[in-house]
Scaffold this active site. Structure first.
Site, PDB file in Angstrom:
ATOM      1  N   ARG A 150      -9.895   0.464   8.722  1.00 50.75           N
ATOM      2  CA  ARG A 150      -9.386  -0.861   9.042  1.00 50.75           C
ATOM      3  C   ARG A 150     -10.436  -1.758   9.681  1.00 50.75           C
ATOM      4  O   ARG A 150     -10.127  -2.890  10.061  1.00 50.75           O
ATOM      5  CB  ARG A 150      -8.202  -0.729   9.998  1.00 50.75           C
ATOM      6  CG  ARG A 150      -6.857  -1.055   9.349  1.00 50.75           C
ATOM      7  CD  ARG A 150      -5.810  -0.878  10.399  1.00 50.75           C
ATOM      8  NE  ARG A 150      -4.554  -1.506  10.136  1.00 50.75           N
ATOM      9  CZ  ARG A 150      -3.533  -0.931   9.506  1.00 50.75           C
ATOM     10  NH1 ARG A 150      -3.654   0.262   8.988  1.00 50.75           N
ATOM     11  NH2 ARG A 150      -2.398  -1.561   9.388  1.00 50.75           N
ATOM     12  N   ARG A 155      11.526  -5.453   5.118  1.00 52.96           N
ATOM     13  CA  ARG A 155      11.222  -4.037   4.849  1.00 52.96           C
ATOM     14  C   ARG A 155      12.096  -3.061   5.638  1.00 52.96           C
ATOM     15  O   ARG A 155      12.358  -3.252   6.810  1.00 52.96           O
ATOM     16  CB  ARG A 155       9.746  -3.786   5.212  1.00 52.96           C
ATOM     17  CG  ARG A 155       9.385  -2.316   5.335  1.00 52.96           C
ATOM     18  CD  ARG A 155       7.909  -2.068   5.260  1.00 52.96           C
ATOM     19  NE  ARG A 155       7.139  -2.638   6.355  1.00 52.96           N
ATOM     20  CZ  ARG A 155       5.805  -2.629   6.396  1.00 52.96           C
ATOM     21  NH1 ARG A 155       5.112  -2.119   5.399  1.00 52.96           N
ATOM     22  NH2 ARG A 155       5.180  -3.175   7.416  1.00 52.96           N
ATOM     23  N   ARG A 160      -0.991  -8.798  13.484  1.00 53.24           N
ATOM     24  CA  ARG A 160      -1.509  -7.878  12.467  1.00 53.24           C
ATOM     25  C   ARG A 160      -2.219  -8.618  11.344  1.00 53.24           C
ATOM     26  O   ARG A 160      -3.236  -8.153  10.824  1.00 53.24           O
ATOM     27  CB  ARG A 160      -0.375  -7.010  11.927  1.00 53.24           C
ATOM     28  CG  ARG A 160      -0.061  -5.825  12.851  1.00 53.24           C
ATOM     29  CD  ARG A 160       1.388  -5.428  12.824  1.00 53.24           C
ATOM     30  NE  ARG A 160       1.823  -4.934  11.547  1.00 53.24           N
ATOM     31  CZ  ARG A 160       3.101  -4.922  11.144  1.00 53.24           C
ATOM     32  NH1 ARG A 160       4.042  -5.373  11.951  1.00 53.24           N
ATOM     33  NH2 ARG A 160       3.418  -4.451   9.980  1.00 53.24           N
ATOM     34  N   ARG A 212      11.071  -0.754  11.087  1.00 55.98           N
ATOM     35  CA  ARG A 212       9.991  -0.563  12.049  1.00 55.98           C
ATOM     36  C   ARG A 212      10.113  -1.570  13.186  1.00 55.98           C
ATOM     37  O   ARG A 212      10.368  -2.743  12.955  1.00 55.98           O
ATOM     38  CB  ARG A 212       8.640  -0.760  11.349  1.00 55.98           C
ATOM     39  CG  ARG A 212       8.244   0.443  10.530  1.00 55.98           C
ATOM     40  CD  ARG A 212       7.061   0.182   9.639  1.00 55.98           C
ATOM     41  NE  ARG A 212       5.917  -0.446  10.306  1.00 55.98           N
ATOM     42  CZ  ARG A 212       4.752  -0.625   9.718  1.00 55.98           C
ATOM     43  NH1 ARG A 212       4.562  -0.236   8.468  1.00 55.98           N
ATOM     44  NH2 ARG A 212       3.757  -1.199  10.356  1.00 55.98           N
ATOM     45  N   LYS A 232       0.832  -1.214   0.000  1.00 54.01           N
ATOM     46  CA  LYS A 232       0.000   0.000   0.000  1.00 54.01           C
ATOM     47  C   LYS A 232       0.868   1.267   0.000  1.00 54.01           C
ATOM     48  O   LYS A 232       0.659   2.174  -0.794  1.00 54.01           O
ATOM     49  CB  LYS A 232      -0.928   0.027   1.236  1.00 54.01           C
ATOM     50  CG  LYS A 232      -1.848  -1.171   1.345  1.00 54.01           C
ATOM     51  CD  LYS A 232      -2.731  -1.092   2.582  1.00 54.01           C
ATOM     52  CE  LYS A 232      -1.988  -1.138   3.910  1.00 54.01           C
ATOM     53  NZ  LYS A 232      -1.306  -2.417   4.201  1.00 54.01           N
TER      54      LYS A 232
HETATM   55  P1  ADP Z   1       1.096  -1.887   7.697  1.00 55.59           P
HETATM   56  O1  ADP Z   1       1.970  -1.045   6.781  1.00 55.59           O
HETATM   57  O2  ADP Z   1       1.846  -3.041   8.257  1.00 55.59           O
HETATM   58  O3  ADP Z   1      -0.209  -2.233   7.081  1.00 55.59           O
HETATM   59  P2  ADP Z   1       0.459   0.546   9.179  1.00 55.59           P
HETATM   60  O4  ADP Z   1       1.698   1.332   9.068  1.00 55.59           O
HETATM   61  O5  ADP Z   1      -0.671   0.919   8.282  1.00 55.59           O
HETATM   62  O6  ADP Z   1       0.809  -1.009   9.001  1.00 55.59           O
HETATM   63  O7  ADP Z   1      -0.084   0.576  10.681  1.00 55.59           O
HETATM   64  C1  ADP Z   1       0.759   0.327  11.782  1.00 55.59           C
HETATM   65  C2  ADP Z   1      -0.056   0.232  13.055  1.00 55.59           C
HETATM   66  O8  ADP Z   1      -0.736   1.477  13.294  1.00 55.59           O
HETATM   67  C3  ADP Z   1      -1.164  -0.821  13.050  1.00 55.59           C
HETATM   68  O9  ADP Z   1      -0.689  -2.106  13.383  1.00 55.59           O
HETATM   69  C4  ADP Z   1      -2.131  -0.256  14.113  1.00 55.59           C
HETATM   70  O10 ADP Z   1      -1.647  -0.501  15.412  1.00 55.59           O
HETATM   71  C5  ADP Z   1      -2.025   1.250  13.859  1.00 55.59           C
HETATM   72  N1  ADP Z   1      -3.047   1.713  12.901  1.00 55.59           N
HETATM   73  C6  ADP Z   1      -2.814   2.253  11.662  1.00 55.59           C
HETATM   74  N2  ADP Z   1      -3.973   2.566  11.047  1.00 55.59           N
HETATM   75  C7  ADP Z   1      -4.968   2.223  11.906  1.00 55.59           C
HETATM   76  C8  ADP Z   1      -6.392   2.275  11.836  1.00 55.59           C
HETATM   77  N3  ADP Z   1      -7.031   2.750  10.737  1.00 55.59           N
HETATM   78  N4  ADP Z   1      -7.087   1.829  12.914  1.00 55.59           N
HETATM   79  C9  ADP Z   1      -6.474   1.363  14.008  1.00 55.59           C
HETATM   80  N5  ADP Z   1      -5.145   1.263  14.126  1.00 55.59           N
HETATM   81  C10 ADP Z   1      -4.380   1.682  13.089  1.00 55.59           C
HETATM   82  P1  ADP Z   2       2.205  -1.851   3.205  1.00 58.65           P
HETATM   83  O1  ADP Z   2       2.231  -0.339   3.162  1.00 58.65           O
HETATM   84  O2  ADP Z   2       0.984  -2.423   2.547  1.00 58.65           O
HETATM   85  O3  ADP Z   2       2.415  -2.404   4.577  1.00 58.65           O
HETATM   86  P2  ADP Z   2       4.819  -1.652   1.832  1.00 58.65           P
HETATM   87  O4  ADP Z   2       4.556  -0.778   0.659  1.00 58.65           O
HETATM   88  O5  ADP Z   2       5.524  -1.060   2.985  1.00 58.65           O
HETATM   89  O6  ADP Z   2       3.440  -2.367   2.317  1.00 58.65           O
HETATM   90  O7  ADP Z   2       5.619  -2.934   1.297  1.00 58.65           O
HETATM   91  C1  ADP Z   2       6.096  -3.953   2.182  1.00 58.65           C
HETATM   92  C2  ADP Z   2       7.471  -4.427   1.721  1.00 58.65           C
HETATM   93  O8  ADP Z   2       7.335  -5.178   0.517  1.00 58.65           O
HETATM   94  C3  ADP Z   2       8.449  -3.290   1.416  1.00 58.65           C
HETATM   95  O9  ADP Z   2       9.744  -3.677   1.824  1.00 58.65           O
HETATM   96  C4  ADP Z   2       8.371  -3.140  -0.117  1.00 58.65           C
HETATM   97  O10 ADP Z   2       9.622  -2.706  -0.653  1.00 58.65           O
HETATM   98  C5  ADP Z   2       8.041  -4.556  -0.565  1.00 58.65           C
HETATM   99  N1  ADP Z   2       7.121  -4.592  -1.727  1.00 58.65           N
HETATM  100  C6  ADP Z   2       6.091  -3.759  -2.006  1.00 58.65           C
HETATM  101  N2  ADP Z   2       5.458  -4.116  -3.136  1.00 58.65           N
HETATM  102  C7  ADP Z   2       6.107  -5.240  -3.592  1.00 58.65           C
HETATM  103  C8  ADP Z   2       5.940  -6.095  -4.735  1.00 58.65           C
HETATM  104  N3  ADP Z   2       4.968  -5.887  -5.626  1.00 58.65           N
HETATM  105  N4  ADP Z   2       6.789  -7.139  -4.865  1.00 58.65           N
HETATM  106  C9  ADP Z   2       7.775  -7.363  -3.950  1.00 58.65           C
HETATM  107  N5  ADP Z   2       7.979  -6.601  -2.859  1.00 58.65           N
HETATM  108  C10 ADP Z   2       7.169  -5.543  -2.682  1.00 58.65           C
END
Ligand code: ADP
Ligand code: ADP
Ligand code: ZN
Length: 226
Positions: free
Chosen positions: A88, A127, A173, A162, A13
């Site tokens: 979420r 990551r 998660r 992270r 994302k």
């Molecule tokens: P990921 O990239 O792994 O999907 P995020 O960076 O979006 O994770 O979120 C990290 C953490 O922040 C989540 O595990 C949760 O604890 C909190 N968080 C983020 N967005 C929300 C939301 N919309 N509602 C509740 N908690 C959230």
């Molecule tokens: P999210 O925001 O959904 O948690 P990220 O964009 O942070 O996901 O991506 C998670 C990890 O996977 C990062 O290290 C990123 O570089 C890698 N990644 C993202 N998209 C792809 C893809 N299409 N193929 C392989 N690795 C990817």
């Protein structure tokens, strides 16, 4: 253009949001990034959510809705926004719908990025990102062209990982995603604005798929034309 990127942790994302942001001149609203920044700078909000983030649980809905409402009102959202990490759960999706209606806005599209759980673990554990500009990297799938140097901003030695990208938190998660977040898929499907892309493809291919979906879709116009 107002869109939501929906998908499990590690689906891509953030990676895709940053690309779309440049292409469509819209802002990325990444709730996780906002929380992490608050934790880093030790604000009252940061202190409140620190343990929740570490354990991979969800922050209370009331905090999210207030935060998003205030964020959307800022002038940089004039052209639109990409919601990355919000909503979420169904309560948040309903609150967003109500909030947008009150502001006279609507969503163009909800893009679901689909990736299998096994691949997510590998993506999350590899990551890291640039603390200067936020560019996201991966040990295997996206290495910078020079070690320790950010391709995007050129800064050296600014890469960070992270603290919640550990096995325990990731398991929680993923479970939270399947039990609480996935139920918002039928919510948006019933509103006919849900589109899916294959997140298992390479990053460029995923971007192409999202752009194709956005070109074809215009939920907002369709709704206002009704
Ligand atoms: P990921 O990239 O792994 O999907 P995020 O960076 O979006 O994770 O979120 C990290 C953490 O922040 C989540 O595990 C949760 O604890 C909190 N968080 C983020 N967005 C929300 C939301 N919309 N509602 C509740 N908690 C959230
Ligand atoms: P999210 O925001 O959904 O948690 P990220 O964009 O942070 O996901 O991506 C998670 C990890 O996977 C990062 O290290 C990123 O570089 C890698 N990644 C993202 N998209 C792809 C893809 N299409 N193929 C392989 N690795 C990817
Ligand atoms: Zn950088």
């Amino acid at each position: 253009m107002r869109i939501i990127l929906l998908g499990p942790p590690g689906a891509g994302k953030g990676t895709q949001a940053r690309r779309l942001m440049e292409k469509y001149d819209i802002v990325q609203i990444a709730t996780g990034d906002i929380f992490r920044e608050n934790v880093r700078t030790e604000t009252p909000l940061g202190k409140q959510v620190e343990v929740i983030l570490k354990e991979g649980r969800l922050v209370p809905d009331s905090i999210l809705t207030e935060m998003i409402s205030e964020r959307i009102d800022r002038s940089d959202c004039r052209n639109g926004f990409i919601l990355d990490g919000f909503p979420r759960n169904v309560v948040q999706a309903e609150a967003l719908e109500k909030m947008l209606k009150e502001k006279g806005l609507c969503l163009d599209c909800v893009v679901q990025i689909e990736v299998d759980d096994e691949n997510l673990i590998e993506r999350i554990s590899g990551r890291y990102s640039c603390s200067s500009c936020g560019e996201v990297y991966h040990d295997k799938f996206k290495k910078p062209s020079r070690p320790e140097s950010c391709d995007k901003c050129g800064d050296f030695g600014k890469f960070i990982r992270r603290t919640d990208d550990n096995k325990e938190s990731v398991r929680t998660r993923l479970e939270v995603y399947h039990t609480q977040t996935a139920p918002i898929l039928p919510f948006y499907r019933s509103r006919e604005i849900l589109k899916s892309v294959n997140g298992m493809a390479g990053m460029d291919e995923v971007t192409r798929q999202i752009e194709a979906v956005l070109k074809a879709e215009n939920g907002c116009n369709r709704l206002s034309a009704e």
